[in-house]
Design a protein around this motif. Structure first.
Motif, PDB file in Angstrom:
ATOM      1  N   PHE A  77       0.629  -1.228   0.086  1.00  0.00           N
ATOM      2  CA  PHE A  77      -0.038  -0.154  -0.168  1.00  0.00           C
ATOM      3  C   PHE A  77       0.838   1.293   0.036  1.00  0.00           C
ATOM      4  CE2 PHE A  77      -2.644   3.391   1.797  1.00  0.00           C
ATOM      5  CZ  PHE A  77      -3.877   3.358   1.004  1.00  0.00           C
ATOM      6  N   ASN A  78       1.867   1.346   0.872  1.00  0.00           N
ATOM      7  CA  ASN A  78       2.358   2.766   1.060  1.00  0.00           C
ATOM      8  C   ASN A  78       2.902   3.074  -0.141  1.00  0.00           C
ATOM      9  OD1 ASN A  78       1.993   2.568   3.791  1.00  0.00           O
ATOM     10  ND2 ASN A  78       3.774   1.522   4.175  1.00  0.00           N
ATOM     11  N   LEU A  81       0.934   3.839  -3.492  1.00  0.00           N
ATOM     12  CA  LEU A  81       0.216   5.048  -3.218  1.00  0.00           C
ATOM     13  C   LEU A  81       0.773   6.341  -3.387  1.00  0.00           C
ATOM     14  CD1 LEU A  81      -2.604   6.331  -2.342  1.00  0.00           C
ATOM     15  CD2 LEU A  81      -1.952   6.344  -0.199  1.00  0.00           C
ATOM     16  N   SER A 186      -2.885   4.877 -12.636  1.00  0.00           N
ATOM     17  CA  SER A 186      -3.353   6.223 -12.102  1.00  0.00           C
ATOM     18  C   SER A 186      -2.998   7.423 -13.036  1.00  0.00           C
ATOM     19  CB  SER A 186      -2.401   6.661 -10.737  1.00  0.00           C
ATOM     20  OG  SER A 186      -0.888   6.671 -11.302  1.00  0.00           O
ATOM     21  N   TRP A 200      -6.486  11.503  -7.175  1.00  0.00           N
ATOM     22  CA  TRP A 200      -5.745  10.971  -6.071  1.00  0.00           C
ATOM     23  C   TRP A 200      -6.662  10.043  -5.334  1.00  0.00           C
ATOM     24  CZ3 TRP A 200      -2.985  15.928  -4.114  1.00  0.00           C
ATOM     25  CH2 TRP A 200      -1.820  16.433  -5.005  1.00  0.00           C
ATOM     26  N   SER A 203      -7.300   6.995  -7.489  1.00  0.00           N
ATOM     27  CA  SER A 203      -6.203   6.191  -7.329  1.00  0.00           C
ATOM     28  C   SER A 203      -6.205   5.463  -6.149  1.00  0.00           C
ATOM     29  CB  SER A 203      -4.980   6.911  -7.696  1.00  0.00           C
ATOM     30  OG  SER A 203      -4.915   7.499  -8.989  1.00  0.00           O
ATOM     31  N   ALA A 204      -6.373   6.058  -4.912  1.00  0.00           N
ATOM     32  CA  ALA A 204      -6.303   5.374  -3.576  1.00  0.00           C
ATOM     33  C   ALA A 204      -7.428   4.209  -3.525  1.00  0.00           C
ATOM     34  CB  ALA A 204      -6.577   6.400  -2.479  1.00  0.00           C
TER      35      ALA A 204
END
Length: 276
Positions: A77-78, A81, A186, A200, A203-204
């Motif tokens: 995830f980190n 993103l 994205s 954003w 995308s998240a």
């Protein structure tokens, strides 16, 4: 195309958000290493205390290989993103600032411009993964040394130090394909939505949705095998004790195909849509 690519790379690394993103990636890495240095040994001893009575472990299990594996788990995830935010900004910021109209007044075709942006996103993603692996290798091995790797994937898997490093390198290469997939999506979302904030959020949401669908059991073999969320963790399969290289290769090829597919959708949308 080469001059366009140079311009896109120059613009990318001139943006402050690019450097903030790099700093964020390195900061996450630093936090993980610091936490491992001060508390990792205690936690690991508690987890493996009973196993030490039955198994012999060579060297310190809190070692560079384990830290590299932990850093790899930021691919869930980190890291994606952060990369998705930077990649989508390649197009959304130019929509927002109106610079795309200026670019279109020059002798530049739409497909060349957007292709250069996708390639720039690919290059940036690869550089970040290489930087993450290089800095983690240097810091983790210099601070924690080398040793056997223990990984829990339904069961505990143990790998000798040399074998562990080979699998980690292969996992980083496979993880790069996953990151390229997410950054491509994205950028395509940026073409579709145009506004940075909306892109954003989208995308998240896409990243979270993929994480949820990855764990879902659809009960349909074709979906389980070919649905793209099921392919984004191909790097994790390198830490299964018995490697199924054919399956891993197929997963990576399918994910690469999906990446190209989403890029082609973005190029098509960009060439057909009105810049204004």
């Amino acid at each position: 195309m080469i001059p366009l690519l140079k311009v896109e790379l120059f613009k990318l690394f001139r943006e402050s958000k690019t450097w903030y993103a790099i700093a964020a990636v390195l900061l996450i890495e630093g936090i993980i290493l610091t936490a491992a240095y001060y508390q990792g040994a205690t936690i690991l001893e508690l987890l493996l205390d009973n196993l030490r009575q039955s198994f012999y472990f060579e060297g310190n299990l809190l070692n560079g290989n384990l830290l590299l594996y932990i850093i790899l788990n930021s691919l869930w995830f980190n890291l994606p993103l952060i990369l998705m935010i930077v990649s989508s900004a390649l197009i959304t910021e130019e929509y927002k600032n109106g610079t795309l109209k200026t670019l279109m007044l020059q002798a530049v075709s739409k497909w060349q411009l957007i292709t250069a942006k996708y390639i720039t996103s690919f290059i940036f993603t690869a550089l970040i993964l290489a930087l993450l692996m290089l800095t983690t290798c240097i810091l983790a091995y210099s601070i924690f040394g080398s040793g056997d790797l223990v990984v829990y994937l339904g069961t505990l898997n143990f790998f000798p130090a040399e074998e562990a490093f080979k699998r980690i390198c292969l996992a980083f290469a496979s993880g790069l394909l996953s990151m390229l997939f997410f950054t491509t999506v994205s950028l395509t979302l940026g073409i579709l939505l145009k506004e940075p904030a909306k892109t954003w959020i989208a995308s998240a949401f896409f990243l979270i949705l993929c994480s949820l669908l990855l764990k879902a059991d659809f009960g349909v073999p074709a979906v389980e095998r070919f649905f793209f969320p099921k392919l984004t963790n191909a790097w994790q399969h390198f830490f299964e004790y018995d490697l199924d290289l054919n399956s891993i290769l197929m997963d990576n090829l399918l994910l690469a195909g999906y990446t190209v597919f989403f890029a082609l959708i973005g190029i098509y949308l960009f060439t057909k849509k009105d810049i204004g």
